[in-house]
Design a protein around this motif. Sequence first.
Motif, PDB file in Angstrom:
ATOM      1  N   GLY A   1      18.460  -7.399 -40.534  1.00 30.77           N
ATOM      2  CA  GLY A   1      18.983  -6.785 -41.643  1.00 30.77           C
ATOM      3  C   GLY A   1      20.406  -6.693 -41.829  1.00 30.77           C
ATOM      4  O   GLY A   1      21.203  -7.192 -40.735  1.00 30.77           O
TER       5      GLY A   1
ATOM      6  N   PRO B   1      14.209   5.866 -47.613  1.00 31.56           N
ATOM      7  CA  PRO B   1      12.804   6.361 -47.586  1.00 31.56           C
ATOM      8  C   PRO B   1      12.338   6.309 -46.125  1.00 31.56           C
ATOM      9  O   PRO B   1      12.698   5.492 -45.385  1.00 31.56           O
TER      10      PRO B   1
ATOM     11  N   ILE C   1      15.789 -13.937 -38.532  1.00 28.49           N
ATOM     12  CA  ILE C   1      14.320 -14.001 -39.113  1.00 28.49           C
ATOM     13  C   ILE C   1      14.504 -14.155 -40.756  1.00 28.49           C
ATOM     14  O   ILE C   1      15.307 -13.427 -41.392  1.00 28.49           O
TER      15      ILE C   1
ATOM     16  N   LYS D   1      12.770  12.430 -39.172  1.00 27.15           N
ATOM     17  CA  LYS D   1      11.988  11.201 -38.985  1.00 27.15           C
ATOM     18  C   LYS D   1      11.863  10.663 -37.787  1.00 27.15           C
ATOM     19  O   LYS D   1      10.776  10.140 -37.676  1.00 27.15           O
TER      20      LYS D   1
END
Length: 340
Positions: free
Chosen positions: A263, A331, A287, A200
Amino acid sequence: MSSDINRSWRMTGFGLPRLELAEGRIPEPGPHDLLVRIKAISLNYKDRMIVDGVLIPDLGFPFVPTSDAVGEVVAVGGDVSRFRTGQRVLGHVIADWPDGDAPPVLHHHTLGSSLPGTLSDYLLLHEDAAVLAPPSLSDAEASTLPIAALTAWFAMAEATRPVPGQTILIQGTGGVSLFALQFAHAFGLRAIVTSSSDGKLEWAKTLGAWQVINYRARPAWDEAARELTGGAGVNHILEMVGGDNARRSLDALAADGRLSIIGLLGSMELSFPIVPFLRNRIVVQGISIGHRRAFERMNQAIEALAIKPVIDKIFGFDEVPRAFEHLEKGPFGKIVITTA
Ligand SMILES: NC(=O)c1ccc[n+]([C@@H]2O[C@H](COP(=O)([O-])OP(=O)(O)OC[C@H]3O[C@@H](n4cnc5c(N)ncnc54)[C@H](OP(=O)(O)O)[C@@H]3O)[C@@H](O)[C@H]2O)c1
């Protein structure tokens, strides 16, 4: 699909086995509503958290999950002035945040959590909670924008302004992170990308990553980030994980550095020492996706910069449980469901 049937995936309880396909009537638009024939939906990490009962434990059932969707306006209420039939629109997820300061109580009107979600053939959107989709993007590509892209954009271009040449560290290669990488590249920022996978990281380089760190091979990735910046530290870090990872983020920041808390991939909590905040004048900003005006500005930029969302995999409408399972696999980019 028969034109007078509205298929929806509805949660009848928590857990993926209780996400069920149902058929209902096509809703009637109220005076300020758009009736949208949905073409594509994209999944976000939080959709799985909602289906699993982690994010909204007191959710009422049945409930249609997901927040991101693109579709064609097929009917409008009598008082609608912002859109007309035939236009391609995206739902704006925080429906009551058009611009400026957030509403006093944020997330009272949020698609796919306090409001029903988008995993249907047809959806009603208030005309104030929609934007035009960027014309250069396919339906699948456009569907990925409302949460992942806007969150990255808001953290990088609205809550602060990008300064070309500065460094930004982007954690992981999920939906938000790859948009952040593409924006960083377009803004002239030097992006350091972390991932658990060397493969990745190679893909991230093709999207413009300046430097990469494998956080599995190098758990002390904060030290690696300092080395890569000649000891100065990173100007802006997008915190995707939480827990102890955030402590490393703090260690990796430069003086006057910014930490955007986005996150909770690793933990629902953050724990920080205080001294680095004082020593390095760190700014921390939570955020929460973004407002509609920012969404419109971002779409304009996506057109001008020719940014193409990265899609990991596209599923059919009858494959929704598989699409949710795929989300668990980490993903590279977005997962999309098409209604055709
Ligand atoms: N605040 C907001 O408004 C907002 C908006 C959207 C999303 N979020 C949150 O942001 C997070 C990411 O969302 P997403 O939709 O982009 O998720 P996603 O597409 O499912 O991304 C998952 C990726 O995160 C990476 N990851 C997992 N653990 C990691 C760790 N310890 N260190 C670094 N990277 C790690 C992995 O990348 P690799 O496989 O490369 O390791 C994984 O592929 C979620 O927690 C989500 O709830 C918040």
